[in-house]
Design a protein around this motif. Structure first.
Motif, PDB file in Angstrom:
ATOM      1  N   GLU A  76       0.841  -1.198   0.000  1.00 12.75           N
ATOM      2  CA  GLU A  76       0.000   0.000   0.000  1.00 12.75           C
ATOM      3  C   GLU A  76       0.873   1.244   0.000  1.00 12.75           C
ATOM      4  OE1 GLU A  76      -3.593   2.304   0.264  1.00 12.75           O
ATOM      5  OE2 GLU A  76      -2.887   0.464  -0.645  1.00 12.75           O
ATOM      6  N   VAL A  77       0.351   2.304  -0.607  1.00  8.97           N
ATOM      7  CA  VAL A  77       1.078   3.569  -0.665  1.00  8.97           C
ATOM      8  C   VAL A  77       1.065   4.214   0.720  1.00  8.97           C
ATOM      9  CG1 VAL A  77       1.186   5.846  -1.717  1.00  8.97           C
ATOM     10  CG2 VAL A  77       0.450   3.864  -3.084  1.00  8.97           C
ATOM     11  N   GLU A  78       2.259   4.594   1.158  1.00  7.31           N
ATOM     12  CA  GLU A  78       2.393   5.254   2.468  1.00  7.31           C
ATOM     13  C   GLU A  78       2.397   6.759   2.241  1.00  7.31           C
ATOM     14  OE1 GLU A  78       6.100   5.997   5.367  1.00  7.31           O
ATOM     15  OE2 GLU A  78       5.681   3.882   5.004  1.00  7.31           O
ATOM     16  N   VAL A  79       1.401   7.453   2.848  1.00  4.98           N
ATOM     17  CA  VAL A  79       1.217   8.883   2.614  1.00  4.98           C
ATOM     18  C   VAL A  79       1.410   9.644   3.921  1.00  4.98           C
ATOM     19  CG1 VAL A  79      -0.385  10.681   1.845  1.00  4.98           C
ATOM     20  CG2 VAL A  79      -0.384   8.441   0.718  1.00  4.98           C
ATOM     21  N   ALA A  80       2.043  10.809   3.807  1.00  2.00           N
ATOM     22  CA  ALA A  80       2.201  11.703   4.956  1.00  2.00           C
ATOM     23  C   ALA A  80       1.816  13.105   4.516  1.00  2.00           C
ATOM     24  CB  ALA A  80       3.617  11.679   5.470  1.00  2.00           C
ATOM     25  N   VAL A  81       1.159  13.865   5.435  1.00  7.87           N
ATOM     26  CA  VAL A  81       0.719  15.228   5.133  1.00  7.87           C
ATOM     27  C   VAL A  81       1.336  16.160   6.159  1.00  7.87           C
ATOM     28  CG1 VAL A  81      -1.249  16.766   4.826  1.00  7.87           C
ATOM     29  CG2 VAL A  81      -1.452  14.353   4.192  1.00  7.87           C
ATOM     30  N   TYR A  82       2.018  17.201   5.665  1.00 10.99           N
ATOM     31  CA  TYR A  82       2.634  18.221   6.509  1.00 10.99           C
ATOM     32  C   TYR A  82       2.110  19.586   6.108  1.00 10.99           C
ATOM     33  CZ  TYR A  82       6.233  14.824   7.955  1.00 10.99           C
ATOM     34  OH  TYR A  82       6.885  13.751   8.492  1.00 10.99           O
ATOM     35  N   ASP A  83       2.141  20.513   7.076  1.00 13.62           N
ATOM     36  CA  ASP A  83       1.930  21.902   6.680  1.00 13.62           C
ATOM     37  C   ASP A  83       3.279  22.490   6.324  1.00 13.62           C
ATOM     38  OD1 ASP A  83       3.237  22.423   9.030  1.00 13.62           O
ATOM     39  OD2 ASP A  83       1.448  23.105  10.122  1.00 13.62           O
ATOM     40  N   SER A  85       5.040  24.506   7.802  1.00 10.02           N
ATOM     41  CA  SER A  85       5.917  24.727   8.964  1.00 10.02           C
ATOM     42  C   SER A  85       6.519  23.419   9.475  1.00 10.02           C
ATOM     43  CB  SER A  85       5.133  25.408  10.094  1.00 10.02           C
ATOM     44  OG  SER A  85       4.645  26.663   9.674  1.00 10.02           O
ATOM     45  N   PHE A  86       6.372  22.372   8.692  1.00 11.28           N
ATOM     46  CA  PHE A  86       6.908  21.051   9.009  1.00 11.28           C
ATOM     47  C   PHE A  86       6.206  20.430  10.216  1.00 11.28           C
ATOM     48  CE2 PHE A  86      10.454  18.137  10.421  1.00 11.28           C
ATOM     49  CZ  PHE A  86      10.286  17.235   9.386  1.00 11.28           C
ATOM     50  N   HIS A  87       4.911  20.704  10.364  1.00 15.34           N
ATOM     51  CA  HIS A  87       4.119  20.031  11.383  1.00 15.34           C
ATOM     52  C   HIS A  87       3.413  18.857  10.735  1.00 15.34           C
ATOM     53  CE1 HIS A  87       4.079  24.178  13.440  1.00 15.34           C
ATOM     54  NE2 HIS A  87       4.947  23.381  14.065  1.00 15.34           N
ATOM     55  N   LEU A  88       3.591  17.660  11.292  1.00 13.96           N
ATOM     56  CA  LEU A  88       2.963  16.464  10.758  1.00 13.96           C
ATOM     57  C   LEU A  88       1.473  16.490  11.072  1.00 13.96           C
ATOM     58  CD1 LEU A  88       3.197  13.683   9.384  1.00 13.96           C
ATOM     59  CD2 LEU A  88       3.664  12.707  11.658  1.00 13.96           C
ATOM     60  N   LEU A  89       0.663  16.436  10.040  1.00 12.92           N
ATOM     61  CA  LEU A  89      -0.791  16.431  10.211  1.00 12.92           C
ATOM     62  C   LEU A  89      -1.361  15.021  10.119  1.00 12.92           C
ATOM     63  CD1 LEU A  89      -1.674  19.548   8.013  1.00 12.92           C
ATOM     64  CD2 LEU A  89      -1.258  19.458  10.490  1.00 12.92           C
ATOM     65  N   TYR A  90      -0.742  14.215   9.209  1.00 11.96           N
ATOM     66  CA  TYR A  90      -1.221  12.847   9.066  1.00 11.96           C
ATOM     67  C   TYR A  90      -0.081  11.981   8.521  1.00 11.96           C
ATOM     68  CZ  TYR A  90      -3.458   8.679   7.241  1.00 11.96           C
ATOM     69  OH  TYR A  90      -3.750   7.371   6.971  1.00 11.96           O
ATOM     70  N   HIS A  91      -0.022  10.710   8.990  1.00 13.11           N
ATOM     71  CA  HIS A  91       0.959   9.749   8.494  1.00 13.11           C
ATOM     72  C   HIS A  91       0.324   8.372   8.540  1.00 13.11           C
ATOM     73  CE1 HIS A  91       4.693   7.752   7.613  1.00 13.11           C
ATOM     74  NE2 HIS A  91       5.359   8.918   7.620  1.00 13.11           N
ATOM     75  N   PHE A 131      -4.938  23.721  -0.749  1.00  6.05           N
ATOM     76  CA  PHE A 131      -6.318  23.417  -0.354  1.00  6.05           C
ATOM     77  C   PHE A 131      -6.841  24.547   0.528  1.00  6.05           C
ATOM     78  CE2 PHE A 131      -9.410  21.457   2.593  1.00  6.05           C
ATOM     79  CZ  PHE A 131     -10.321  20.959   1.681  1.00  6.05           C
ATOM     80  N   LYS A 132      -7.940  25.172   0.069  1.00  4.70           N
ATOM     81  CA  LYS A 132      -8.601  26.242   0.807  1.00  4.70           C
ATOM     82  C   LYS A 132      -7.611  27.316   1.273  1.00  4.70           C
ATOM     83  CE  LYS A 132     -12.574  23.580   2.412  1.00  4.70           C
ATOM     84  NZ  LYS A 132     -13.350  23.107   3.602  1.00  4.70           N
ATOM     85  N   ASN A 133      -6.958  27.883   0.268  1.00  2.00           N
ATOM     86  CA  ASN A 133      -6.038  29.001   0.491  1.00  2.00           C
ATOM     87  C   ASN A 133      -4.870  28.659   1.415  1.00  2.00           C
ATOM     88  OD1 ASN A 133      -7.661  30.700  -1.106  1.00  2.00           O
ATOM     89  ND2 ASN A 133      -8.995  31.122   0.657  1.00  2.00           N
ATOM     90  N   GLN A 134      -4.557  27.400   1.500  1.00  2.00           N
ATOM     91  CA  GLN A 134      -3.434  27.007   2.346  1.00  2.00           C
ATOM     92  C   GLN A 134      -2.637  25.919   1.609  1.00  2.00           C
ATOM     93  OE1 GLN A 134      -4.506  25.975   6.352  1.00  2.00           O
ATOM     94  NE2 GLN A 134      -2.397  25.540   6.964  1.00  2.00           N
ATOM     95  N   ASP A 135      -1.320  25.994   1.773  1.00  5.23           N
ATOM     96  CA  ASP A 135      -0.434  25.013   1.119  1.00  5.23           C
ATOM     97  C   ASP A 135      -0.078  23.915   2.094  1.00  5.23           C
ATOM     98  OD1 ASP A 135      -0.380  26.339  -1.313  1.00  5.23           O
ATOM     99  OD2 ASP A 135       1.280  27.649  -0.686  1.00  5.23           O
ATOM    100  N   TYR A 136      -0.043  22.724   1.546  1.00  5.00           N
ATOM    101  CA  TYR A 136       0.356  21.547   2.315  1.00  5.00           C
ATOM    102  C   TYR A 136       1.453  20.796   1.538  1.00  5.00           C
ATOM    103  CZ  TYR A 136      -3.989  22.364   4.865  1.00  5.00           C
ATOM    104  OH  TYR A 136      -5.003  22.938   5.578  1.00  5.00           O
ATOM    105  N   ILE A 137       2.225  20.020   2.267  1.00  9.61           N
ATOM    106  CA  ILE A 137       3.259  19.178   1.664  1.00  9.61           C
ATOM    107  C   ILE A 137       2.850  17.727   1.857  1.00  9.61           C
ATOM    108  CG2 ILE A 137       5.689  18.539   1.618  1.00  9.61           C
ATOM    109  CD1 ILE A 137       5.094  21.429   0.739  1.00  9.61           C
TER     110      ILE A 137
END
Length: 455
Positions: A76-83, A85-91, A131-137
């Motif tokens: 399965e594809v392993e996905v991580a979402v950061y803002d 500022s390098f704050h982990l939102l999801y992993h 997404f909604k006027n905000q950038d995510y990594i």
């Protein structure tokens, strides 16, 4: 190693090399296509999970459950979402975390918009997602087990087909090289049948007008020359035997006659003189044959140097008059020849003297008054010597044969000689890159003209 074996190996190596180049390009192209397709898949999976997390507000626990269930049966594809500022939102799996994201990596993805690389054999893609006027990594990684398996199978297929193709190419190359060289083997077989006893046999040229056809024609032309050479040699030996047998038979007859009878001193002296005359004929014939053999040497084996033609001609005149004092020779210079270069050539003085003596002797011998006139002239490129007499002449029908060894004209049989002189002279002139020609009228005289190049 036989030619057909070398050709087969060369053909096989060349064909297999081309095949390997195509196979390498095919495999490389397939690998690049797999890599590109898998990166697109990672991008789609990353965006899908980001939408589920950010837009659909699916809880992380639910996403973790989906990830864990899918990971049991596939990579399965392993996905991580950061803002930003390098704050982990999801992993998907923090405990695994194949990517090991860093602040530097996140900043680089933010600046470039995307990033693709390998982590061991795992492909990784990083995206800047708005997404909604905000950038995510977003980062996504997975192991393309299915794609690598396809590549492995493709490699095995390529290696197997290369091996099979090599065997087939070698077999085909051997078959066609054997077929292509069969005319050569036929020529070899036919040449092996030819010997001294059957020089009339010839090679059957190849059916097509190709190089092998030309080879067969060349062999046949060579055999024609060899046959002519053998025939000329046999005729030459036969003529020599005849020329030697006549004076030897005369000597033997004279000696046997004097042995059986009591003769007077004058009779014995006459017998000795006759034997001596015949012996001189044999010696002269032997010397002529020796000169004839020398004239047939390769030009590189004969010593050539700068010589004055007029001096060689004077030596020839002195030599002839020493043996034949009653012969008279008149030398005439048409031009003023003050410069050495006008009468100088590059040649062998001995052979040229032999040629001049032959012409002088023939002119005096066949002339009614035993006289010969030599006219010497020059052109900007050549030295010209004309040997003329007022003798019996040569019949027009016989002119084309006078340079043939041992040939003697119908009128010449009344004079002593062996028929070698003119053929020897022609060969000597040819060795010096010169030309010899003859003009004659019956009962009026003959003129031989020699043209020799200047230095």
């Amino acid at each position: 190693m036989k030619i057909k074996t070398r050709l087969t190996i060369l053909f096989t190596v060349l064909a297999v090399a081309i095949l390997l180049v195509f196979a390498t390009v095919l495999y490389w192209s397939s690998e690049k296509s797999r890599e590109k397709e898998f990166y697109l898949l990672l991008q789609k999976e990353a965006i899908t999970k980001a939408n589920l997390f950010l837009d659909a507000q699916v809880s992380p626990a639910t996403l973790h459950q989906i990830y864990s269930n899918n990971r049991q049966i596939l990579h399965e594809v392993e996905v991580a979402v950061y803002d930003t500022s390098f704050h982990l939102l999801y992993h998907d799996a923090v405990e695994i975390d194949m990517v090991k994201e860093t602040r530097t990596m996140v900043d680089e993805i933010y600046l470039k918009g995307s990033l693709k690389f390998y982590q061991d054999q795992w492909q990784v893609i990083g995206l800047k997602y708005h997404f909604k006027n905000q950038d995510y990594i977003i980062t996504a990684t997975a192991f393309d087990e299915y794609g690598f398996k396809k590549q492995e199978n493709l490699l095995k297929t390529i290696l197997f087909m290369t091996l099979v193709s090599t065997v087939l190419i070698f077999g085909a190359g051997y078959f066609y090289s054997n077929r292509a060289l069969k005319p050569v083997q036929d020529i070899i077989d036919e040449v092996n049948k030819i010997s001294v006893s059957n020089l009339d046999l010839r090679i059957k040229p190849a059916r097509y007008k190709d190089e092998l056809h030309r080879l067969g024609e060349t062999f046949n032309a060579m055999l024609d020359r060899l046959e002519d050479s053998f025939d000329a040699q046999k005729q030459f030996v036969s003529n020599i035997s005849h020329e030697l047998r006549t004076p030897l038979a005369a000597i033997i007859a004279e000696l046997e006659l004097s042995q059986r009878q009591d003769l007077t001193a004058d009779a014995y002296l006459k017998t000795i003189n006759n034997a001596l005359t015949d012996s001189e004929r044999i010696v002269k014939l032997s010397n002529s044959l020796l000169d004839f053999a020398k004239a047939h040497y390769d030009r590189s084996e004969i010593a050539f140097k700068e010589i004055r033609v007029d001096e060689v001609l004077l030596d020839a005149c002195q030599q002839l008059q020493q043996s034949q004092p009653n012969y008279k020779i008149h030398l005439n210079f048409l031009d003023e020849l003050d410069l050495d270069q006008w009468v100088s050539t590059y040649g062998n003085p001995y052979l040229l003297q032999v040629a001049f003596v032959n012409l002088l002797e023939n002119a005096c011998k066949f002339s009614h008054d035993n006289q010969c006139s030599v006219l010497i002239s020059c052109t900007p490129s050549d030295i010209v010597l004309a040997f003329s007499d007022n003798g019996i002449g040569i019949a027009e029908a016989e002119l084309e044969h006078i340079f043939t060894p041992f040939y003697r004209g119908s009128k010449a049989n009344a004079f002593a000689g062996n028929g070698i002189g003119l053929s020897l002279t022609q060969k000597i002139v040819s060795l010096h890159h010169g030309q010899i020609s003859v003009v004659s009228q019956a009962n009026e005289g003959t003129t031989f003209t020699i043209i020799l190049p200047h230095l």
